[in-house]
Design a protein around this motif. Structure first.
Motif, PDB file in Angstrom:
ATOM      1  N   ALA A  30       0.920  -0.957  -0.023  1.00  0.00           N
ATOM      2  CA  ALA A  30       0.013  -0.264  -0.071  1.00  0.00           C
ATOM      3  C   ALA A  30       1.065   1.420   0.027  1.00  0.00           C
ATOM      4  O   ALA A  30       0.679   1.787  -0.983  1.00  0.00           O
ATOM      5  CB  ALA A  30      -1.076   0.080   1.498  1.00  0.00           C
ATOM      6  N   LEU A  31       2.046   1.294   1.225  1.00  0.00           N
ATOM      7  CA  LEU A  31       2.697   2.453   1.211  1.00  0.00           C
ATOM      8  C   LEU A  31       3.003   2.507  -0.171  1.00  0.00           C
ATOM      9  O   LEU A  31       3.177   3.843  -1.207  1.00  0.00           O
ATOM     10  CB  LEU A  31       3.969   2.445   1.502  1.00  0.00           C
ATOM     11  CG  LEU A  31       5.066   3.610   2.203  1.00  0.00           C
ATOM     12  CD1 LEU A  31       3.984   4.625   2.108  1.00  0.00           C
ATOM     13  CD2 LEU A  31       5.857   2.672   3.536  1.00  0.00           C
ATOM     14  N   GLU A  32       4.028   1.601  -1.161  1.00  0.00           N
ATOM     15  CA  GLU A  32       4.907   1.658  -2.635  1.00  0.00           C
ATOM     16  C   GLU A  32       3.106   2.193  -3.325  1.00  0.00           C
ATOM     17  O   GLU A  32       4.129   2.877  -4.227  1.00  0.00           O
ATOM     18  CB  GLU A  32       4.808  -0.016  -3.070  1.00  0.00           C
ATOM     19  CG  GLU A  32       5.816  -0.054  -1.802  1.00  0.00           C
ATOM     20  CD  GLU A  32       6.568  -1.802  -2.419  1.00  0.00           C
ATOM     21  OE1 GLU A  32       5.770  -2.520  -3.689  1.00  0.00           O
ATOM     22  OE2 GLU A  32       7.745  -2.448  -1.855  1.00  0.00           O
ATOM     23  N   ALA A  33       2.137   0.924  -3.551  1.00  0.00           N
ATOM     24  CA  ALA A  33       1.392   2.507  -4.305  1.00  0.00           C
ATOM     25  C   ALA A  33       1.435   4.067  -3.954  1.00  0.00           C
ATOM     26  O   ALA A  33       0.576   4.361  -5.220  1.00  0.00           O
ATOM     27  CB  ALA A  33      -0.158   1.291  -4.397  1.00  0.00           C
ATOM     28  N   LEU A  34       1.151   3.862  -3.315  1.00  0.00           N
ATOM     29  CA  LEU A  34       0.247   5.919  -3.253  1.00  0.00           C
ATOM     30  C   LEU A  34       1.846   6.270  -2.645  1.00  0.00           C
ATOM     31  O   LEU A  34       2.113   7.887  -3.639  1.00  0.00           O
ATOM     32  CB  LEU A  34       0.179   5.193  -1.659  1.00  0.00           C
ATOM     33  CG  LEU A  34      -1.533   5.641  -1.601  1.00  0.00           C
ATOM     34  CD1 LEU A  34      -2.121   4.443  -1.792  1.00  0.00           C
ATOM     35  CD2 LEU A  34      -2.270   6.627  -0.129  1.00  0.00           C
ATOM     36  N   ALA A  35       2.723   6.588  -2.648  1.00  0.00           N
ATOM     37  CA  ALA A  35       3.789   6.877  -2.371  1.00  0.00           C
ATOM     38  C   ALA A  35       5.335   6.929  -3.536  1.00  0.00           C
ATOM     39  O   ALA A  35       6.122   7.512  -3.793  1.00  0.00           O
ATOM     40  CB  ALA A  35       4.881   6.396  -0.631  1.00  0.00           C
ATOM     41  N   GLY A  36       4.913   4.890  -4.206  1.00  0.00           N
ATOM     42  CA  GLY A  36       5.786   4.896  -5.150  1.00  0.00           C
ATOM     43  C   GLY A  36       7.289   4.145  -4.815  1.00  0.00           C
ATOM     44  O   GLY A  36       8.247   4.169  -5.743  1.00  0.00           O
ATOM     45  N   LYS A  37       6.804   4.643  -3.335  1.00  0.00           N
ATOM     46  CA  LYS A  37       8.928   3.500  -2.261  1.00  0.00           C
ATOM     47  C   LYS A  37       8.248   3.070  -1.105  1.00  0.00           C
ATOM     48  O   LYS A  37       7.321   3.612  -0.849  1.00  0.00           O
ATOM     49  CB  LYS A  37       9.912   4.369  -3.044  1.00  0.00           C
ATOM     50  CG  LYS A  37       9.390   5.813  -1.932  1.00  0.00           C
ATOM     51  CD  LYS A  37      10.481   6.014  -2.463  1.00  0.00           C
ATOM     52  CE  LYS A  37      10.334   7.749  -1.145  1.00  0.00           C
ATOM     53  NZ  LYS A  37      11.453   8.845  -1.123  1.00  0.00           N
ATOM     54  N   ARG A  38       9.213   1.974  -0.979  1.00  0.00           N
ATOM     55  CA  ARG A  38       8.488   1.447   0.303  1.00  0.00           C
ATOM     56  C   ARG A  38      10.034   1.810   0.812  1.00  0.00           C
ATOM     57  O   ARG A  38      11.430   1.567   0.730  1.00  0.00           O
ATOM     58  CB  ARG A  38       9.043   0.206   0.546  1.00  0.00           C
ATOM     59  CG  ARG A  38       8.974  -0.357   2.144  1.00  0.00           C
ATOM     60  CD  ARG A  38       8.520  -1.736   1.707  1.00  0.00           C
ATOM     61  NE  ARG A  38       7.742  -2.414   0.913  1.00  0.00           N
ATOM     62  CZ  ARG A  38       6.942  -3.426   1.266  1.00  0.00           C
ATOM     63  NH1 ARG A  38       7.393  -4.190   1.760  1.00  0.00           N
ATOM     64  NH2 ARG A  38       6.492  -4.056   0.156  1.00  0.00           N
ATOM     65  N   PRO A  39       9.869   3.430   2.371  1.00  0.00           N
ATOM     66  CA  PRO A  39      11.276   3.682   2.265  1.00  0.00           C
ATOM     67  C   PRO A  39      12.009   3.165   3.298  1.00  0.00           C
ATOM     68  O   PRO A  39      11.377   2.272   3.511  1.00  0.00           O
ATOM     69  CB  PRO A  39      10.477   4.866   2.860  1.00  0.00           C
ATOM     70  CG  PRO A  39       9.443   4.772   3.518  1.00  0.00           C
ATOM     71  CD  PRO A  39       8.848   3.476   3.185  1.00  0.00           C
ATOM     72  N   ALA A  40      13.214   2.896   3.612  1.00  0.00           N
ATOM     73  CA  ALA A  40      14.319   2.524   4.902  1.00  0.00           C
ATOM     74  C   ALA A  40      13.561   2.299   6.072  1.00  0.00           C
ATOM     75  O   ALA A  40      12.534   3.081   6.984  1.00  0.00           O
ATOM     76  CB  ALA A  40      16.018   2.945   4.838  1.00  0.00           C
ATOM     77  N   PRO A  41      12.950   0.620   7.385  1.00  0.00           N
ATOM     78  CA  PRO A  41      12.299   0.713   8.103  1.00  0.00           C
ATOM     79  C   PRO A  41      12.906   1.704   9.046  1.00  0.00           C
ATOM     80  O   PRO A  41      14.412   2.542   9.026  1.00  0.00           O
ATOM     81  CB  PRO A  41      12.862  -0.779   8.067  1.00  0.00           C
ATOM     82  CG  PRO A  41      13.713  -1.090   6.898  1.00  0.00           C
ATOM     83  CD  PRO A  41      14.443  -0.135   5.816  1.00  0.00           C
ATOM     84  N   ARG A  42      11.794   2.446   9.626  1.00  0.00           N
ATOM     85  CA  ARG A  42      11.730   3.883  10.908  1.00  0.00           C
ATOM     86  C   ARG A  42      12.586   4.580  10.750  1.00  0.00           C
ATOM     87  O   ARG A  42      13.225   5.330  11.157  1.00  0.00           O
ATOM     88  CB  ARG A  42      12.226   2.521  11.702  1.00  0.00           C
ATOM     89  CG  ARG A  42      11.582   1.112  12.313  1.00  0.00           C
ATOM     90  CD  ARG A  42      11.964   0.220  13.279  1.00  0.00           C
ATOM     91  NE  ARG A  42      10.702  -0.689  14.150  1.00  0.00           N
ATOM     92  CZ  ARG A  42      10.619  -1.455  12.870  1.00  0.00           C
ATOM     93  NH1 ARG A  42      11.676  -1.895  11.747  1.00  0.00           N
ATOM     94  NH2 ARG A  42       9.942  -2.438  13.874  1.00  0.00           N
TER      95      ARG A  42
END
Length: 449
Positions: A30-42
């Motif tokens: 879901a985060l990738e779908a909205l933001a276009g990426k999955r950032p580094a954890p925490r």
């Protein structure tokens, strides 16, 4: 597969920042779908959010990726720290709702998942629910102690002690199978009864603490007396507003009036009642009188404005526990109050009564201080965890089973009582629980918690 849930977990917009929480297996996608990426954890990361269906720009904001199980819910989670306008929040929630496997959270569902995944136990969840509803400093500190595991840590210590006692009984049973034991001779391990008594004292220390209900609901003070004794005038003075109608006509107050307020940070629930009289009351007033008597039975304290020595006696429910485990709550006290000190024609009481006038303010400061001091002695100490009704009942069952184990000469029966004690202790912290009880508890939470 478990659904992925989302909800606004901050205050209702408009606000400076609005935080949307996402929890479940599809939180990362879901985060990738909205933001276009999955950032580094925490690590808080600036991102531009867009509707995955239309590509419409939604917001430029901070996002967090929190992989499980080391999260609040024990699941993969994400947070969107949006600009806090209503339209922004609504647009992002609408975009999330279109993603496969995502749905809006139910009240308390995040916390329920934390419980189901072992991140918190039931006692901590109850403390968190109380913390969310806390309105005074005393309520906040007591709820925080419970939410941070004060009772849970004690429960684990009690459970360890019960397991050790059970292991000693099992060893005694094995020994009794190998050696001859004379009829009537106890085969309980040496020191077993003393160790049970020591554990019982630890349970007593919690069972004898002031209960949580008066702290959560407010220390209940009931004003009672005959018609025209000054109850409603005193009630208005205590709550500092014209909450009750006052008039010279007898029977003006015909129902129970309840008003919650805090005096010097102590929560109170003041209750005004219909005048108590045996003759001259109409049908509606008689109903009010019956309700007044019922209110007196539930009081933590009664302010009696009637003839001295004639106040109602509050009821105290019996506690079905052995006498060696004393936990009987004292009857609710009754204070004699002469509330019309400014009226020469008003009946007088002895010097031991509280003499005051709600009209002129004479004696009111003394009454308020006395109420605050008495309530503080009856409520949990600041920062002290307190048991609610459910917890008190279950811990009482633990104590009762523990006591019963010490009265048995047969180690098999003693072991069964220790098993019952462990079962009640497991229910206390949620190792065993019913769905109905969990639904009731987590239904108290807001949607985003």
């Amino acid at each position: 597969m478990t659904d992925t849930i989302f909800a606004l977990s901050s205050g209702q917009p408009p606000a400076g920042i609005a935080v949307i929480r996402i929890s479940g297996p599809q939180a990362g996608p879901a985060l990738e779908a909205l933001a276009g990426k999955r950032p580094a954890p925490r690590r808080a990361t600036l991102a531009t959010l867009a509707d995955p269906q239309t590509g419409t720009h939604l917001d430029r904001t901070m996002v967090l990726w929190l992989p499980g199980p080391g999260t609040a819910t024990g699941e993969d989670s994400a947070e969107l720290h949006l600009h806090g306008g209503r339209a922004v929040v609504a647009a992002v929630e609408s975009a999330l709702a279109t993603l496969p496997g995502l749905r809006r959270a139910q009240p308390g569902e995040f916390t329920r998942r934390a419980f189901a995944n072992g991140r918190i136990d039931l006692a901590e969840a109850e403390g968190l629910a109380d913390l969310l509803s806390a309105e005074t400093e005393l309520q906040r500190r007591a709820a925080l102690a419970m939410a941070e595991g004060a009772l849970s840590r004690e429960a684990e210590r009690w459970r360890t002690a019960l397991l050790q006692l059970s292991a000693r009984l099992e060893a005694a049973l094995d020994f009794s199978d190998e050696d001859d034991v004379e009829e009537g001779e106890s085969t309980l391990p040496i020191g077993f009864t003393a160790d049970c008594a020591a554990l019982g004292q630890s349970l007593d220390a919690w069972l004898n603490r002031p209960r949580a209900e008066p702290l959560k609901e407010g220390f209940r003070v009931v004003l009672a007396g005959p018609p025209n004794a000054g109850k409603s005038t005193l009630f208005n003075a205590l709550v500092e507003q014209e909450a009750a109608i006052t008039a010279a006509e007898p029977g003006t107050t015909r129902d129970v009036l309840i008003h919650a307020c805090a005096l010097d940070g102590v929560p109170f629930l003041f209750v005004d009642t219909a005048g108590l009289r045996d003759e001259g009351a109409g049908e509606i007033e008689r109903i009010g009188i019956a309700r007044a008597r019922a209110a007196a039975e539930k009081a933590d304290l009664i302010l009696w404005l009637g003839p001295e020595g004639e106040g109602p006696v509050p009821l105290t429910p019996p506690v079905p526990l052995p006498s060696s485990f004393p936990r009987r709550r004292e009857s609710s006290p009754l204070w004699e109050v002469s509330a019309r000190a400014d009226d020469p024609a008003a009946p007088r009481k002895s010097a031991s009564a509280l003499h005051l006038s709600a009209r002129t303010g004479e004696g009111m400061a003394t009454l308020r201080k006395a109420l605050i001091d008495h309530a503080r002695q009856s409520l949990p100490a600041p920062g002290e965890a307190a048991l609610n009704q459910r917890q008190h009942t279950l811990l009482g069952e633990v104590a009762q089973s523990l006591h019963q184990a010490t009265t048995e000469r047969d180690p098999l029966l003693a072991a069964e009582n220790l098993r019952l004690a462990r079962r009640a202790l497991d229910a206390l912290i949620g190792r065993t629980s019913t769905e109905d009880m969990l639904d009731t508890l987590f239904g108290r939470f807001c949607i985003g918690k």
